[in-house]
Design a protein around this motif. Sequence first.
Motif, short mmCIF file in Angstrom:
data_model
loop_
_atom_site.label_atom_id
_atom_site.label_comp_id
_atom_site.label_asym_id
_atom_site.label_seq_id
_atom_site.Cartn_x
_atom_site.Cartn_y
_atom_site.Cartn_z
N LEU A 87 -7.10 3.57 -47.92
CA LEU A 87 -7.21 2.68 -49.07
C LEU A 87 -5.97 2.73 -49.96
O LEU A 87 -5.51 1.71 -50.46
N TYR A 88 -5.41 3.91 -50.15
CA TYR A 88 -4.18 4.02 -50.93
C TYR A 88 -3.02 3.33 -50.23
O TYR A 88 -2.16 2.72 -50.87
N LYS A 89 -2.99 3.41 -48.91
CA LYS A 89 -1.93 2.73 -48.14
C LYS A 89 -2.00 1.23 -48.37
O LYS A 89 -0.97 0.56 -48.56
N ALA A 90 -3.21 0.67 -48.37
CA ALA A 90 -3.38 -0.77 -48.59
C ALA A 90 -2.90 -1.17 -49.98
O ALA A 90 -2.45 -2.30 -50.18
N GLN A 91 -2.99 -0.23 -50.94
CA GLN A 91 -2.53 -0.50 -52.30
C GLN A 91 -1.01 -0.36 -52.42
O GLN A 91 -0.43 -0.67 -53.45
N GLY A 92 -0.36 0.14 -51.36
CA GLY A 92 1.08 0.34 -51.39
C GLY A 92 1.48 1.70 -51.94
O GLY A 92 2.67 1.97 -52.11
N ALA A 93 0.50 2.58 -52.20
CA ALA A 93 0.79 3.93 -52.69
C ALA A 93 0.99 4.85 -51.49
O ALA A 93 0.11 5.63 -51.11
N LEU A 94 2.17 4.75 -50.88
CA LEU A 94 2.41 5.41 -49.60
C LEU A 94 2.41 6.93 -49.71
O LEU A 94 1.87 7.63 -48.84
N ASP A 95 3.03 7.47 -50.76
CA ASP A 95 3.07 8.93 -50.92
C ASP A 95 1.68 9.50 -51.15
O ASP A 95 1.33 10.56 -50.61
N LYS A 96 0.88 8.81 -51.98
CA LYS A 96 -0.49 9.25 -52.23
C LYS A 96 -1.30 9.20 -50.94
O LYS A 96 -2.08 10.11 -50.63
N SER A 97 -1.11 8.14 -50.17
CA SER A 97 -1.80 7.99 -48.90
C SER A 97 -1.44 9.14 -47.96
O SER A 97 -2.31 9.77 -47.35
N LEU A 98 -0.16 9.43 -47.85
CA LEU A 98 0.30 10.50 -46.96
C LEU A 98 -0.26 11.85 -47.40
O LEU A 98 -0.62 12.70 -46.57
N GLU A 99 -0.35 12.05 -48.71
CA GLU A 99 -0.90 13.30 -49.25
C GLU A 99 -2.33 13.51 -48.77
O GLU A 99 -2.72 14.61 -48.34
N TYR A 100 -3.15 12.45 -48.82
CA TYR A 100 -4.53 12.56 -48.38
C TYR A 100 -4.63 12.75 -46.87
O TYR A 100 -5.49 13.50 -46.39
N TYR A 101 -3.79 12.07 -46.11
CA TYR A 101 -3.79 12.28 -44.67
C TYR A 101 -3.47 13.73 -44.32
O TYR A 101 -4.07 14.33 -43.43
N MET A 102 -2.49 14.29 -45.02
CA MET A 102 -2.10 15.68 -44.76
C MET A 102 -3.23 16.65 -45.10
O MET A 102 -3.46 17.62 -44.38
N LYS A 103 -3.95 16.38 -46.20
CA LYS A 103 -5.10 17.21 -46.55
C LYS A 103 -6.16 17.13 -45.46
O LYS A 103 -6.75 18.15 -45.08
N ALA A 277 -5.14 -6.45 -51.23
CA ALA A 277 -4.16 -5.95 -50.26
C ALA A 277 -2.76 -6.23 -50.78
O ALA A 277 -1.99 -7.01 -50.20
N TYR A 278 -2.42 -5.61 -51.89
CA TYR A 278 -1.20 -5.95 -52.61
C TYR A 278 0.07 -5.62 -51.84
O TYR A 278 1.14 -6.14 -52.15
N ALA A 279 -0.04 -4.75 -50.85
CA ALA A 279 1.14 -4.42 -50.05
C ALA A 279 1.65 -5.64 -49.28
O ALA A 279 2.81 -5.67 -48.86
N ASP A 280 0.79 -6.66 -49.10
CA ASP A 280 1.19 -7.86 -48.36
C ASP A 280 1.77 -8.96 -49.27
O ASP A 280 2.28 -9.96 -48.77
N LEU A 281 1.67 -8.78 -50.57
CA LEU A 281 2.14 -9.82 -51.48
C LEU A 281 3.63 -10.14 -51.32
O LEU A 281 4.01 -11.32 -51.33
#
Length: 400
Positions: A87-103, A277-281
């Motif tokens: 969900l964070y990836k879809a928002q364009g928050a890539l670092d936050k997304s990666l942090e959760y994947y790593m956890k 899906a703001y990453a697509d804007l």
Amino acid sequence: MISKTLLVVMLFVTTLSSVAQRADSLVAQLDSVRNERRVKTLNLLSGEYVDSDPVKAFGYAREALNLATEIGDRRGLAAAYNNLGVLYKAQGALDKSLEYYMKSLHIYDTLQLKDSTVMKLGVASIKNNMANIYSLKKDHNLATKYLEESHKLFVELKDDRHIIGSLNNLGILYSDIDMDDRAMQYFIEATSLGEKIGLKNSDSYNNVGNIFFSQGNFQRAVEFYEKALQIARDKNDRVGILKTAINLGVTYAKARQPAAAKVYLDEALVLCNDLQAYADLPAIYKAMASNEAIQNNFKGAYEMQLRYDDARQKIYSEESSRNIAQMEMIIEFEEKEHELSSLRAQSEIDRLELRSRTLFIVVITISGLAIVGGYNFYYINKKQSLKARKELAKALSRDK
């Protein structure tokens, strides 16, 4: 240029006739399941809504995260972190997304699961998603590493559905580094496997279309995009529709067919906002700017270019983080309200239990005192009776 994004693999996704039926069935289960089963159901619901209602998906993922943390369900916690990463990836928050994947990956690495299949599937899915982020960050070395590791695990599991996804991802990666021939091999393999097992996937057709687009063969690109769009519409895959509409809009703009381009780009913009899906804007506004320019509408092109710059900046700016923070605050407020209600109910239960314990203690104390009093009464009476008999015996002996 058409944006290329790796597929995001969700954990614990089931296959039924429609998203609506799956979601309704899972919602109905929530009232009757507890603990680990409830966590799993919440994670499943997050996965069901990720394409159609991201805010609702976020709420379910957060609830799953909180409950899993509370009851110590580490497997459910790993799934919740993974879903939040999506969900964070879809928002364009890539670092936050990666942090959760790593956890999530860290938890799976420390889990001692009896079922190695579940373990491998979890690790493979998360590594696939991490590769997605590294690909977007243009770190192709790490993207390749995680994709290859993920693909190997899916092959070991003989999981055709996920193999198709990883083949598409490998193709996208090689396309990004301009190795189109190798990329096309992966896309064709993914398409063939999908047809073999009866699993139609819009991503495979989109990816083949992307190769033809990059080669300037717009007619062939449109053929594959239209196949992808039909599959996405049949499945009510709104995210798939969004991606394909962008591709068609960009292609028609490049082919200097502005009317057709506008139809697809307008549809994409509406869907993009509906799905948040703001990453697509940025891709949409850039294509719209190009489409206005080919019609010599330079004022419109300039306005769209400004929107493109603004959208691109917001994805990686503090405003994006602020929007996500606001979403988190809303969810947290609702969770606190629920928690407060639970605490109030628990407080009433505790009060009644305390009252019951107090009454019990009083009863026991009174009973104890009664027993002691009765014993003392009996003992004193017995002593007095014995003394009276002795005195009576002495009196009788004097009379004699």
